[in-house]
Design a protein around this motif. Structure first.
Motif, PDB file in Angstrom:
ATOM      1  N   GLU A 115       2.979  86.798  38.055  1.00 46.64           N
ATOM      2  CA  GLU A 115       3.604  87.455  39.218  1.00 46.64           C
ATOM      3  C   GLU A 115       5.165  87.527  39.384  1.00 46.64           C
ATOM      4  OE1 GLU A 115       2.130  84.664  42.276  1.00 46.64           O
ATOM      5  OE2 GLU A 115       0.145  85.529  42.376  1.00 46.64           O
ATOM      6  N   GLN A 116       5.758  86.575  38.610  1.00 48.72           N
ATOM      7  CA  GLN A 116       7.112  86.563  38.498  1.00 48.72           C
ATOM      8  C   GLN A 116       7.689  87.889  37.766  1.00 48.72           C
ATOM      9  OE1 GLN A 116       9.688  85.110  39.731  1.00 48.72           O
ATOM     10  NE2 GLN A 116      11.331  86.147  38.616  1.00 48.72           N
ATOM     11  N   GLU A 117       6.808  87.958  36.546  1.00 51.64           N
ATOM     12  CA  GLU A 117       6.931  89.295  35.655  1.00 51.64           C
ATOM     13  C   GLU A 117       6.762  90.566  36.017  1.00 51.64           C
ATOM     14  OE1 GLU A 117       4.569  88.451  32.048  1.00 51.64           O
ATOM     15  OE2 GLU A 117       5.784  87.293  31.145  1.00 51.64           O
ATOM     16  N   GLN A 118       5.739  90.732  37.037  1.00 50.55           N
ATOM     17  CA  GLN A 118       5.468  91.818  37.812  1.00 50.55           C
ATOM     18  C   GLN A 118       6.697  92.220  38.879  1.00 50.55           C
ATOM     19  OE1 GLN A 118       1.564  91.234  39.535  1.00 50.55           O
ATOM     20  NE2 GLN A 118       0.326  91.579  37.704  1.00 50.55           N
ATOM     21  N   ARG A 119       7.064  90.994  39.359  1.00 49.28           N
ATOM     22  CA  ARG A 119       8.283  91.289  40.417  1.00 49.28           C
ATOM     23  C   ARG A 119       9.340  91.567  39.630  1.00 49.28           C
ATOM     24  NH1 ARG A 119       6.181  86.448  42.769  1.00 49.28           N
ATOM     25  NH2 ARG A 119       7.690  85.123  41.477  1.00 49.28           N
ATOM     26  N   GLU A 120       9.769  91.227  38.460  1.00 51.90           N
ATOM     27  CA  GLU A 120      10.781  91.829  37.719  1.00 51.90           C
ATOM     28  C   GLU A 120      10.690  93.018  37.159  1.00 51.90           C
ATOM     29  OE1 GLU A 120      11.424  88.569  34.337  1.00 51.90           O
ATOM     30  OE2 GLU A 120      12.399  87.349  36.201  1.00 51.90           O
ATOM     31  N   LYS A 121       9.518  93.509  36.835  1.00 47.38           N
ATOM     32  CA  LYS A 121       9.251  94.831  36.029  1.00 47.38           C
ATOM     33  C   LYS A 121       9.506  95.725  37.559  1.00 47.38           C
ATOM     34  CE  LYS A 121       5.640  97.503  34.021  1.00 47.38           C
ATOM     35  NZ  LYS A 121       5.849  98.864  34.535  1.00 47.38           N
ATOM     36  N   LYS A 122       9.138  95.245  38.790  1.00 46.40           N
ATOM     37  CA  LYS A 122       9.095  96.185  40.013  1.00 46.40           C
ATOM     38  C   LYS A 122      10.618  96.236  40.217  1.00 46.40           C
ATOM     39  CE  LYS A 122       4.942  95.435  42.587  1.00 46.40           C
ATOM     40  NZ  LYS A 122       4.284  94.989  43.659  1.00 46.40           N
ATOM     41  N   ILE A 123      11.381  95.369  39.956  1.00 45.28           N
ATOM     42  CA  ILE A 123      12.879  95.481  40.230  1.00 45.28           C
ATOM     43  C   ILE A 123      13.695  96.421  39.267  1.00 45.28           C
ATOM     44  CG2 ILE A 123      14.985  94.161  40.311  1.00 45.28           C
ATOM     45  CD1 ILE A 123      13.475  91.885  41.583  1.00 45.28           C
ATOM     46  N   SER A 126      12.637  99.946  40.084  1.00 45.32           N
ATOM     47  CA  SER A 126      13.244 100.545  40.868  1.00 45.32           C
ATOM     48  C   SER A 126      14.793 100.818  40.816  1.00 45.32           C
ATOM     49  CB  SER A 126      13.391  99.346  42.196  1.00 45.32           C
ATOM     50  OG  SER A 126      12.009  99.327  42.818  1.00 45.32           O
TER      51      SER A 126
END
Length: 173
Positions: A115-123, A126
């Protein structure tokens, strides 16, 4: 080699142990903590998909022998220890509770990492989108400035004949 022979030995000893009465404590009994670790590794390896297993085999890693070598035990020692703990239901239940708890913690840990990797990828995505949009606007504004710049406006240069002005020839003396 796959873990099927490993599991067959486990099941066979379980049933034989149930029929013959209480097994004697083996001389080289594997500790509960090591049994927990062995069973955790066995579960992790058996849950690997076909591609991972093929990769392991191509690199000379065979799951059951890998586990036994990692913990310095052999299949007989494991089978005897497993039979002993199987007969002692409370000990076996304790071992499997620890295995389940450990696997649940690992699952939660890796899920949180994912989940952390997915959040970082989204950032990152963006930020990249904002960067591309800013570059796009910057190039558009440069194009607008170029269109408005009088120095860059191309005006055709007319020859004197086109303008209707005669050139006075230079006379030679």
């Amino acid at each position: 080699m796959k873990l099927k022979p490993f599991l067959l030995v486990f099941i066979l000893i379980f049933f034989l142990g149930a029929c013959t009465g209480a097994p004697k404590k083996p001389k080289n009994l594997i500790s509960k903590e090591m049994m927990v670790n062995i069973l955790i590794d066995a579960k992790l390896i058996t849950s690997a998909n076909t591609i991972s297993r093929r990769t392991l085999a191509e690199n000379g890693v065979f799951p059951d022998s890998y586990i036994f070598n990692k913990y310095g035990v052999d299949s007989t020692q494991f089978a005897q220890s497993n039979a002993y703990y199987t007969y002692k239901v409370n000990d076996y239940e304790e071992i499997y509770t620890l295995v389940k708890d450990s696997l649940d913690k690992l699952k939660a840990k890796y899920k949180a990492l994912q989940e952390q990797e997915q959040r970082e990828k989204k950032i990152k995505d963006s930020l990249k989108a904002i960067e591309l949009e800013a570059l796009s606007k910057k190039s558009d504004s440069l194009k607008t400035v170029k269109d408005k710049d009088s120095l860059l406006v191309e005006t055709p240069i007319k020859t004197p004949q086109e303008e209707g002005v005669l050139i006075n020839p230079v006379s030679e003396k």
